[in-house]
Design a protein around this motif. Structure first.
Motif, PDB file in Angstrom:
ATOM      1  N   GLU A  52      -5.532  -5.827  -1.394  1.00 43.49           N
ATOM      2  CA  GLU A  52      -6.571  -6.541  -2.146  1.00 43.49           C
ATOM      3  C   GLU A  52      -7.432  -5.508  -2.861  1.00 43.49           C
ATOM      4  OE1 GLU A  52      -8.954 -10.227  -0.583  1.00 43.49           O
ATOM      5  OE2 GLU A  52      -9.946  -8.402   0.111  1.00 43.49           O
ATOM      6  N   ASP A  53      -8.024  -5.907  -3.984  1.00 46.61           N
ATOM      7  CA  ASP A  53      -8.903  -5.016  -4.762  1.00 46.61           C
ATOM      8  C   ASP A  53      -8.234  -3.671  -5.012  1.00 46.61           C
ATOM      9  OD1 ASP A  53     -10.912  -6.970  -4.674  1.00 46.61           O
ATOM     10  OD2 ASP A  53     -11.707  -6.187  -2.784  1.00 46.61           O
ATOM     11  N   CYS A  54      -6.991  -3.707  -5.464  1.00 50.35           N
ATOM     12  CA  CYS A  54      -6.291  -2.435  -5.581  1.00 50.35           C
ATOM     13  C   CYS A  54      -6.133  -1.980  -7.021  1.00 50.35           C
ATOM     14  CB  CYS A  54      -4.959  -2.478  -4.845  1.00 50.35           C
ATOM     15  SG  CYS A  54      -3.704  -3.481  -5.584  1.00 50.35           S
ATOM     16  N   HIS A  55      -5.810  -0.698  -7.138  1.00 50.23           N
ATOM     17  CA  HIS A  55      -5.559  -0.074  -8.430  1.00 50.23           C
ATOM     18  C   HIS A  55      -4.469   0.977  -8.259  1.00 50.23           C
ATOM     19  CE1 HIS A  55      -8.683   2.414  -6.509  1.00 50.23           C
ATOM     20  NE2 HIS A  55      -8.088   3.425  -7.104  1.00 50.23           N
ATOM     21  N   GLU A  56      -3.813   1.268  -9.358  1.00 47.72           N
ATOM     22  CA  GLU A  56      -2.803   2.325  -9.360  1.00 47.72           C
ATOM     23  C   GLU A  56      -3.421   3.568  -9.975  1.00 47.72           C
ATOM     24  OE1 GLU A  56       1.686   3.378 -10.986  1.00 47.72           O
ATOM     25  OE2 GLU A  56       0.824   1.410 -11.412  1.00 47.72           O
ATOM     26  N   ARG A  57      -3.209   4.702  -9.330  1.00 49.20           N
ATOM     27  CA  ARG A  57      -3.641   5.979  -9.886  1.00 49.20           C
ATOM     28  C   ARG A  57      -2.435   6.601 -10.574  1.00 49.20           C
ATOM     29  NH1 ARG A  57      -7.218   7.928  -4.673  1.00 49.20           N
ATOM     30  NH2 ARG A  57      -8.997   6.600  -5.161  1.00 49.20           N
ATOM     31  N   VAL A  58      -2.539   6.710 -11.898  1.00 47.19           N
ATOM     32  CA  VAL A  58      -1.442   7.244 -12.698  1.00 47.19           C
ATOM     33  C   VAL A  58      -1.775   8.697 -13.036  1.00 47.19           C
ATOM     34  CG1 VAL A  58      -0.045   6.961 -14.771  1.00 47.19           C
ATOM     35  CG2 VAL A  58      -1.012   4.940 -13.631  1.00 47.19           C
ATOM     36  N   PHE A  59      -1.024   9.603 -12.434  1.00 47.27           N
ATOM     37  CA  PHE A  59      -1.259  11.033 -12.640  1.00 47.27           C
ATOM     38  C   PHE A  59      -0.513  11.530 -13.868  1.00 47.27           C
ATOM     39  CE2 PHE A  59      -2.435  10.368  -8.313  1.00 47.27           C
ATOM     40  CZ  PHE A  59      -3.422  11.297  -8.058  1.00 47.27           C
ATOM     41  N   SER A  60      -1.062  12.568 -14.488  1.00 47.70           N
ATOM     42  CA  SER A  60      -0.473  13.181 -15.670  1.00 47.70           C
ATOM     43  C   SER A  60      -0.756  14.678 -15.622  1.00 47.70           C
ATOM     44  CB  SER A  60      -1.081  12.569 -16.931  1.00 47.70           C
ATOM     45  OG  SER A  60      -0.830  13.380 -18.056  1.00 47.70           O
ATOM     46  N   PRO A  61       0.180  15.512 -16.070  1.00 49.14           N
ATOM     47  CA  PRO A  61      -0.093  16.949 -16.093  1.00 49.14           C
ATOM     48  C   PRO A  61      -1.059  17.345 -17.215  1.00 49.14           C
ATOM     49  CG  PRO A  61       2.132  16.500 -16.898  1.00 49.14           C
ATOM     50  CD  PRO A  61       1.559  15.192 -16.437  1.00 49.14           C
ATOM     51  N   ASP A  62      -1.278  16.440 -18.177  1.00 47.08           N
ATOM     52  CA  ASP A  62      -2.078  16.776 -19.359  1.00 47.08           C
ATOM     53  C   ASP A  62      -3.450  16.135 -19.408  1.00 47.08           C
ATOM     54  OD1 ASP A  62       0.269  18.096 -20.311  1.00 47.08           O
ATOM     55  OD2 ASP A  62       1.015  16.152 -21.006  1.00 47.08           O
ATOM     56  N   ALA A  63      -3.669  15.067 -18.636  1.00 46.87           N
ATOM     57  CA  ALA A  63      -4.933  14.327 -18.720  1.00 46.87           C
ATOM     58  C   ALA A  63      -5.364  13.910 -17.319  1.00 46.87           C
ATOM     59  CB  ALA A  63      -4.759  13.098 -19.610  1.00 46.87           C
ATOM     60  N   GLY A  64      -6.600  13.449 -17.217  1.00 45.86           N
ATOM     61  CA  GLY A  64      -7.107  12.975 -15.937  1.00 45.86           C
ATOM     62  C   GLY A  64      -6.357  11.739 -15.455  1.00 45.86           C
ATOM     63  N   VAL A  65      -6.614  11.381 -14.223  1.00 43.05           N
ATOM     64  CA  VAL A  65      -5.941  10.238 -13.608  1.00 43.05           C
ATOM     65  C   VAL A  65      -6.409   8.947 -14.269  1.00 43.05           C
ATOM     66  CG1 VAL A  65      -5.635   8.939 -11.465  1.00 43.05           C
ATOM     67  CG2 VAL A  65      -5.687  11.439 -11.412  1.00 43.05           C
ATOM     68  N   GLU A  66      -5.450   8.124 -14.678  1.00 44.49           N
ATOM     69  CA  GLU A  66      -5.764   6.798 -15.211  1.00 44.49           C
ATOM     70  C   GLU A  66      -5.732   5.828 -14.028  1.00 44.49           C
ATOM     71  OE1 GLU A  66      -3.932   3.426 -18.242  1.00 44.49           O
ATOM     72  OE2 GLU A  66      -2.902   5.338 -17.998  1.00 44.49           O
ATOM     73  N   GLN A  67      -6.789   5.020 -13.880  1.00 42.86           N
ATOM     74  CA  GLN A  67      -6.843   4.065 -12.781  1.00 42.86           C
ATOM     75  C   GLN A  67      -6.654   2.662 -13.358  1.00 42.86           C
ATOM     76  OE1 GLN A  67      -8.806   4.997  -9.311  1.00 42.86           O
ATOM     77  NE2 GLN A  67      -9.885   6.775 -10.104  1.00 42.86           N
ATOM     78  N   VAL A  68      -5.484   2.077 -13.066  1.00 46.72           N
ATOM     79  CA  VAL A  68      -5.106   0.771 -13.602  1.00 46.72           C
ATOM     80  C   VAL A  68      -5.409  -0.294 -12.556  1.00 46.72           C
ATOM     81  CG1 VAL A  68      -3.207  -0.620 -14.507  1.00 46.72           C
ATOM     82  CG2 VAL A  68      -3.269   1.854 -14.951  1.00 46.72           C
ATOM     83  N   VAL A  69      -6.287  -1.240 -12.889  1.00 48.91           N
ATOM     84  CA  VAL A  69      -6.670  -2.300 -11.952  1.00 48.91           C
ATOM     85  C   VAL A  69      -5.496  -3.260 -11.762  1.00 48.91           C
ATOM     86  CG1 VAL A  69      -8.233  -4.234 -11.556  1.00 48.91           C
ATOM     87  CG2 VAL A  69      -9.099  -2.117 -12.564  1.00 48.91           C
ATOM     88  N   LEU A  70      -5.152  -3.537 -10.490  1.00 50.85           N
ATOM     89  CA  LEU A  70      -4.062  -4.443 -10.157  1.00 50.85           C
ATOM     90  C   LEU A  70      -4.546  -5.705  -9.451  1.00 50.85           C
ATOM     91  CD1 LEU A  70      -1.536  -1.798  -8.779  1.00 50.85           C
ATOM     92  CD2 LEU A  70      -1.578  -2.798 -11.070  1.00 50.85           C
ATOM     93  N   GLY A  71      -5.719  -5.641  -8.790  1.00 50.31           N
ATOM     94  CA  GLY A  71      -6.229  -6.798  -8.056  1.00 50.31           C
ATOM     95  C   GLY A  71      -5.479  -7.017  -6.761  1.00 50.31           C
ATOM     96  N   LEU A  72      -5.033  -8.256  -6.516  1.00 49.63           N
ATOM     97  CA  LEU A  72      -4.246  -8.588  -5.326  1.00 49.63           C
ATOM     98  C   LEU A  72      -2.805  -8.200  -5.611  1.00 49.63           C
ATOM     99  CD1 LEU A  72      -4.391  -9.984  -2.535  1.00 49.63           C
ATOM    100  CD2 LEU A  72      -3.707 -12.088  -3.700  1.00 49.63           C
ATOM    101  N   TYR A  73      -2.173  -7.476  -4.678  1.00 50.46           N
ATOM    102  CA  TYR A  73      -0.864  -6.894  -4.956  1.00 50.46           C
ATOM    103  C   TYR A  73       0.005  -6.933  -3.714  1.00 50.46           C
ATOM    104  CZ  TYR A  73       1.932  -3.894  -8.046  1.00 50.46           C
ATOM    105  OH  TYR A  73       2.880  -3.398  -8.893  1.00 50.46           O
ATOM    106  N   ILE A  74       1.274  -7.232  -3.895  1.00 54.95           N
ATOM    107  CA  ILE A  74       2.237  -7.230  -2.798  1.00 54.95           C
ATOM    108  C   ILE A  74       3.269  -6.148  -3.079  1.00 54.95           C
ATOM    109  CG2 ILE A  74       4.028  -8.538  -1.593  1.00 54.95           C
ATOM    110  CD1 ILE A  74       2.451 -11.079  -2.331  1.00 54.95           C
ATOM    111  N   ILE A  75       3.559  -5.333  -2.067  1.00 54.52           N
ATOM    112  CA  ILE A  75       4.580  -4.291  -2.197  1.00 54.52           C
ATOM    113  C   ILE A  75       5.659  -4.561  -1.157  1.00 54.52           C
ATOM    114  CG2 ILE A  75       5.073  -1.813  -2.128  1.00 54.52           C
ATOM    115  CD1 ILE A  75       2.077  -1.342  -2.709  1.00 54.52           C
ATOM    116  N   ARG A  76       6.902  -4.639  -1.622  1.00 53.96           N
ATOM    117  CA  ARG A  76       8.017  -4.845  -0.698  1.00 53.96           C
ATOM    118  C   ARG A  76       8.173  -3.643   0.227  1.00 53.96           C
ATOM    119  NH1 ARG A  76      12.920  -8.082  -2.055  1.00 53.96           N
ATOM    120  NH2 ARG A  76      13.858  -6.363  -0.927  1.00 53.96           N
ATOM    121  N   GLY A  77       8.469  -3.930   1.469  1.00 54.84           N
ATOM    122  CA  GLY A  77       8.593  -2.877   2.465  1.00 54.84           C
ATOM    123  C   GLY A  77       9.646  -1.842   2.144  1.00 54.84           C
ATOM    124  N   ASP A  78      10.747  -2.259   1.512  1.00 59.03           N
ATOM    125  CA  ASP A  78      11.794  -1.284   1.214  1.00 59.03           C
ATOM    126  C   ASP A  78      11.420  -0.361   0.057  1.00 59.03           C
ATOM    127  OD1 ASP A  78      12.076  -3.079  -0.868  1.00 59.03           O
ATOM    128  OD2 ASP A  78      14.165  -3.573  -0.464  1.00 59.03           O
TER     129      ASP A  78
END
Length: 109
Positions: A52-78
């Protein structure tokens, strides 16, 4: 007399280890190299997790971390590679707009 192999102790399922992370902020690294941060709200025996209340941190070698808001999110165990608790007091001190890093490569089985 034939030597018998000792029976190994039963493995503690990873799912039971997640109990202490429920309602806490966790960082999940997926097998495809994504870095997702959010509040662990639930999981099952297959390590399918609900954040819940989640975001993805997208790393880049050239720029700062982009934080993409995802909200409620389900991730499969595999698709879960690593789950770890976030130390909020330390995490808030990091200026992610100045952090650079290589993109994680996918896990290869």
């Amino acid at each position: 007399s034939a030597s018998e192999q000792p029976t190994p102790p039963p493995a503690e399922p990873m799912a039971s280890e997640l109990d202490s992370y429920v309602d806490r902020i966790v960082n999940v690294i997926t097998n495809d190299g994504r870095n997702i941060v959010g509040v662990l709200k639930g999981y099952d025996q297959c390590i399918n997790i609900i954040l819940e209340d989640c975001h993805e941190r997208v790393f880049s070698p050239d720029a700062g971390v982009e934080q993409v808001v995802l909200g409620l999110y389900i991730i499969r165990g595999d698709n879960v590679a690593i789950i770890g608790e976030v130390e909020e007091d330390q995490d808030i001190e990091i200026n992610y707009s100045e952090v650079t890093g290589e993109v994680l490569k996918p896990v290869v089985h």
